[in-house]
Motif scaffolding. Structure first.
Motif, mmCIF file in Angstrom:
data_model
loop_
_atom_site.group_PDB
_atom_site.id
_atom_site.type_symbol
_atom_site.label_atom_id
_atom_site.label_comp_id
_atom_site.label_asym_id
_atom_site.label_seq_id
_atom_site.Cartn_x
_atom_site.Cartn_y
_atom_site.Cartn_z
ATOM 1 N N LEU A 199 0.846 -1.040 0.009
ATOM 2 C CA LEU A 199 -0.082 -0.032 0.015
ATOM 3 C C LEU A 199 0.725 1.208 -0.258
ATOM 4 C CD1 LEU A 199 -2.597 -1.001 2.524
ATOM 5 C CD2 LEU A 199 -2.938 -0.713 0.037
ATOM 6 N N VAL A 208 2.268 2.047 -3.589
ATOM 7 C CA VAL A 208 1.258 2.648 -4.372
ATOM 8 C C VAL A 208 0.908 3.826 -4.040
ATOM 9 C CG1 VAL A 208 -1.285 2.365 -4.902
ATOM 10 C CG2 VAL A 208 -0.018 -0.061 -4.595
ATOM 11 N N LEU A 209 0.736 4.160 -2.948
ATOM 12 C CA LEU A 209 0.489 5.500 -2.471
ATOM 13 C C LEU A 209 1.601 6.495 -2.651
ATOM 14 C CD1 LEU A 209 -0.982 4.996 1.346
ATOM 15 C CD2 LEU A 209 -1.963 6.254 -0.767
ATOM 16 N N ASP A 267 -3.386 3.783 -9.572
ATOM 17 C CA ASP A 267 -4.987 4.085 -9.051
ATOM 18 C C ASP A 267 -5.758 3.099 -8.893
ATOM 19 O OD1 ASP A 267 -6.421 6.629 -8.483
ATOM 20 O OD2 ASP A 267 -7.571 5.873 -10.248
ATOM 21 N N PHE A 313 -4.924 0.888 -5.997
ATOM 22 C CA PHE A 313 -5.383 1.468 -4.744
ATOM 23 C C PHE A 313 -6.782 1.392 -4.446
ATOM 24 C CE2 PHE A 313 -6.765 4.964 -2.379
ATOM 25 C CZ PHE A 313 -6.209 5.081 -1.025
ATOM 26 N N THR A 315 -7.483 -1.257 -1.088
ATOM 27 C CA THR A 315 -8.016 -0.760 -0.145
ATOM 28 C C THR A 315 -9.398 -1.399 0.089
ATOM 29 O OG1 THR A 315 -8.687 1.064 -1.422
ATOM 30 C CG2 THR A 315 -6.583 1.525 0.007
ATOM 31 N N ARG A 340 -4.333 9.170 1.332
ATOM 32 C CA ARG A 340 -4.374 9.773 0.011
ATOM 33 C C ARG A 340 -5.484 10.863 -0.070
ATOM 34 N NH1 ARG A 340 -5.967 6.814 -5.652
ATOM 35 N NH2 ARG A 340 -5.105 8.426 -6.759
#
Length: 925
Positions: free
Chosen positions: A658, A661-662, A751, A754, A758, A776
């Motif tokens: 995560l 990705v962020l 994107d 994510f 999540t 985010r």
């Protein structure tokens, strides 16, 4: 001197920390959810959607939660959250069981410690203390469950001691009274002499117990055949205290028996058990004087061994299907007041069903020889009396499995006593329940056979308890006839009073005040017994599912431990079938018990108890939630320090996914988004994998298989993302120009990753998913828990591309293996220092790289693929046929920005850069 190009590289940027600090940060999320009234918002936004109602099985409000509670409640939360994210309206109303022995026992302990007897305390005062005790623990457990991340209507739970609930429990009971299935009878029930009450099957557990076993001879006084004259029929029992209750001897009609002489004794025994009796009695030799079939014993009469001492009655020999040659003597000592099979034989043959033992375990005063003796101290006097009567053939010890109270841990007895029963046959409850079982979905499927076997063999339900704390059995019996009063007006008055002031209404004054003028109070006796708490919890469907507008009847799901096939699942099924004709649930999911890491049952004495509070304080609730889904919870699950250590490492990898990705989505905007048709194959392959996972996750939610979800997501994050996609695309994300197709495609896919990750992780890692969401969208008043699983475009699915990339991945594994050897042998430091030649046996394998940059995929500076025979010494993997790799150092100079080794470095306007970086730096500048 080489320039510093760090300011031109697009390094990840995020406030999502690598260190989770879950114990400190999780309470912040709980506070946020409370302040934003998350549960209320979820309900409001779900209005009109398909309902999914998990009905909470009520835990007892009598102590801190344990690890079994944590497994159960977290699993329920995962189910409810995942159903909500499937687009359903999934409310969750937690509940508590507040009546009965577990709570009453705690209050009694307080009195005993002070040297007081609870029977000396006014009943209303005692009940008040029980209610306050339960209320205190509800508040404590509520906070402990919330700390686990369990989302629900915590401000409006249900409790069995709420006045409307007590009133509805009474209404449900009175339905059985009105339809004729409630009756008062006297038969043997499982009884705790410590707690002085009958117990339900679900309140009984079995432990090893050492009993005195005896062989006893009953003198024959009327022989069906001459060979029996002057003989003693020998029985065997492990409960000497039941001898005063003997009224018959059972034999097997088809069994073979012998009459033997041993010294001056003449004994009758089962032929198959002759050697066992010989061994127990220490007899060196028998002489067989007659062979008999069991059927020849019909009509034989014996006398009790204590005949002439107050036991002056005949003891008939009766046929019994329950007699076996497994153990004993071939004859079964039959005490109708102390065993179900004995009782059945007694009823069939019209025997007296004596009451010999009082509620405290002592013999009644009318019992000859043993009045006042406690049954647990009766072995010695009974055996001495038998020996004096010349009836004791053998005596010894036997360790065997024996029923104990789950609360006091004391051994139980079968005791004949008047109790209230619900008949399983009068209104066809058993048949209705068996039919309903076949209409329910059982997960795992074996649960269906398990509960079916239990219901098929279930005797009438004993629903009375001789206690003080609980819902009273609010019925009246005619003193002369024993007939139950059946009057709806009386029933309504009772229920209305209880709804107004609680079940204390039955105890506060004479219950006969509820009778109408039509009845003479002197003719009617109110019950003084309390309802079995299993009837309370078995009725919850009526005052929770039916009474609340946010719920529906029947429930979509009941979810508890596998022991509840004989507990809550069964009591709910029988209560609902008795009043509504069908089950109160559509599906039932069960989980196993929690063991330590050595597969031992947890106990304080062993010091192997793992408290959920300690885990939460040290690791955080999300680690505990990860534990719940990491094992096959349909079986028993393990927990311990090494397991928690492994889960913490697994969590770190998921969290780092995560974070990656962020970090690489920093500054992403919709203008960057790239349509599917313009994406490179690598991105389209990732989207294909997302579409496959979407199908797997949705099916797994429907299957209640969250272990499969966890395994799939973990492997996807660790293998396919971290080791492949992120590894390959790191160079493009960091070094490509902002408007390059590769970088835009990668950020578009990140994107989507994510959004999916999540949402998919939210039911399991509820705190971490929210943490990532807010990292985010820090200013958002929204929550990931207000969103559904993303609906993914069908065009993402591309089986042909997946097949092609399966070949690419295989070839990449061979290259990675070759480079790893170079790295180990210090020929290279980074894979970018190398170049590779991949030899493939056929053009089909080579075609896998059509449109794919081989060097980019294997993360080398240069690479080529050739169809043909590889030179000797080329690197191969046994499980990847037709592929071989030759490595060498890359030709050229190292780019100062991306570190690739390329011939063009040194030939451009900035001699430190390659073409790609030279253009990117110019664009950034």
């Amino acid at each position: 001197m080489t320039k510093d190009y760090r300011s031109t590289v697009f390094l990840p940027a995020t406030d999502f920390p690598m260190k989770a600090s879950l114990p400190q940060r999780e309470p912040e999320f709980l506070k946020r959810w409370q302040e934003m009234k998350l549960y209320d918002r979820q309900r409001a936004e779900a209005q009109g959607r398909e309902k999914f109602v998990l009905h909470d099985g009520p835990p007892y409000a009598n102590g801190n939660i344990h690890i079994g509670h944590a497994l159960n409640k977290i699993l329920k939360d995962v189910v409810v959250r995942s159903q909500a994210m499937m687009g359903k309206d999934a409310p969750y109303v937690p509940g508590w069981d507040c009546h009965g022995l577990p709570i009453e026992w705690k209050i009694e302990e307080k009195y005993r410690a002070a040297g007081l007897n609870k029977d000396d305390v006014p009943v209303l005062e005692f009940r008040r203390e029980c209610r306050e005790f339960a209320a205190k623990w509800i508040d404590i457990q509520r906070e402990e469950f919330k700390r686990l991340g369990v989302d629900g209507d915590w401000s409006n739970p249900y409790t069995t001691m709420a006045f409307p609930a007590e009133a509805q429990i009474v209404r449900e009971l009175l339905k059985f009274a009105m339809n004729g299935s409630l009756y008062r009878g006297s038969k043997p029930v499982m009884w705790s002499v410590v707690e002085k009450t009958a117990l339900a099957e679900a309140e009984v557990e079995y432990h090893d117990h050492t009993s005195t076993m005896i062989d006893v001879g009953f003198p024959v006084v009327k022989a069906s055949v001459p060979a029996l004259e002057g003989a003693r029929v020998v029985i065997w029992t492990t409960t000497p205290w039941t001898i005063p209750g003997n009224r018959a001897i059972a034999y097997g009609p088809d069994m073979d028996y012998v009459v033997v002489t041993a010294g001056d004794r003449k004994l009758v025994l089962g032929e198959a058990l002759l050697d066992q009796v010989k061994s127990r009695a220490g007899i060196e030799a028998f002489e067989i004087v007659a062979h008999l079939k069991g059927s020849e014993l019909a009509g034989t009469i014996a006398h009790h061994p204590f005949h002439g001492q107050g036991y002056d009655f005949d003891v008939p020999l009766l046929p019994g299907d329950h007699v076996t040659t497994d153990q004993g003597t071939g004859f079964v000592h039959t005490a109708p007041g102390h065993g179900l099979e004995d009782y059945i034989v007694g009823v069939e043959h019209g025997l007296e069903i004596p009451q010999t033992v009082q509620g405290d375990g002592t013999y009644f005063p009318h019992v000859p020889l043993f009045a006042g003796v406690h049954v647990f101290k009766a072995d010695k006097p009974v055996c001495e009396a038998l020996e004096a009567a010349g009836a004791l053939v053998a005596r010894g010890k036997l360790t065997h499995s024996y029923p104990h109270s789950w609360r006091s841990k004391a051994p139980l007895i079968y005791r004949n006593t008047p109790q209230w029963f619900i008949s399983m046959s009068t209104t066809g409850i058993k048949d209705k329940a068996l039919s309903a079982i076949d209409q329910v979905r059982w997960v795992p499927a074996a649960g269906q056979n398990r509960i079916r076997a239990m219901v098929e063999s279930k005797p009438d339900w004993v629903i009375s308890r001789q206690r003080a704390w609980g819902v009273p059995i609010t019925v009246f019996s005619n003193k002369t006839t024993g007939e139950l009063l059946q009057d709806e007006a009386v029933n309504a008055r009772i229920a209305e009073a209880i709804e107004a002031v609680g079940a204390d209404a039955w105890f506060d004054g004479d219950p006969r005040r509820f009778l109408t003028n039509e009845y003479n109070p002197e003719d009617w006796e109110p019950s003084t017994d309390i309802l079995d708490v299993w009837f309370d919890s078995g009725s919850t469907h009526s005052f929770v599912l039916e009474a609340r507008k946010d719920l529906t009847w029947p429930a979509s799901l009941y979810l508890e431990g596998s022991d509840q096939h004989r507990g809550w699942f069964q009591s709910s099924l029988i209560e609902a079938c008795g009043t509504r004709g069908t089950a109160p649930y559509k599906a039932v999911l069960t989980h196993g018990f929690v063991l330590d890491d050595e597969r031992r049952k947890m106990s304080k004495s062993k010091g192997n108890v793992t408290a959920p509070q300690a885990i939460v304080d040290e690791f955080g609730a999300d680690i505990l939630r990860l534990w719940v889904v990491s094992f096959d919870y349909s079986e028993d699950v393990r927990i311990g320090s090494e397991i928690l250590k492994g889960l913490t490492e697994a969590y770190r990898k998921l969290r780092n996914t995560l974070r990656y990705v962020l970090g690489n989505l920093s500054g992403f905007n919709e203008a960057e988004r790239l349509p599917l048709a313009e994406m490179p194959e690598l991105e389209r392959w990732v989207l294909h994998r997302l579409s496959e996972l979407d199908v797997l996750i949705r099916q797994s939610v429907e299957d209640f298989n969250f272990t499969r979800i966890y395994g799939a997501l973990y492997n996807f994050c660790v293998v396919e993302l971290s080791s492949i996609y992120f590894d390959i695309r790191k160079d493009s994300l960091y070094c490509d120009a902002p408007d390059s197709v590769r970088r835009r495609a990668a950020r578009t896919v990140l994107d989507e990753l994510f959004r999916c990750l999540t949402a998919w992780l939210a039911p399991i890692l509820c705190f971490t998913a929210e943490d990532a969401w807010l990292a985010r969208y820090p200013e958002s008043t929204d929550s990931i828990h207000l969103h559904a699983f993303p609906e993914l475009p069908k065009e993402w699915r591309n089986e042909a591309l997946a097949a092609k990339w399966a070949k690419v991945r295989d070839i990449r594994r061979v290259v990675t293996g070759a480079l790893e050897i170079d790295r180990q042998e210090k020929r290279i430091g980074s894979s970018l220092q190398g170049q590779v030649t991949v030899y493939v046996a056929d053009a089909g394998l080579a075609a896998a790289f059509d449109g794919v940059d081989l060097a980019e995929t294997v993360i080398t500076s240069q690479a080529r693929i050739l169809v043909g025979e590889a030179p000797a010494g080329a690197f191969r993997l046994e499980d990847v046929a037709g592929v071989a790799v030759v490595t060498e150092l890359a030709h050229g100079e190292k780019c100062g920005r991306c570190w690739q080794v390329l011939p063009e470095v040194g030939t451009l306007s900035d001699p430190n850069l390659c073409h790609r970086c030279n253009d990117a730096v110019a664009e950034v500048a």
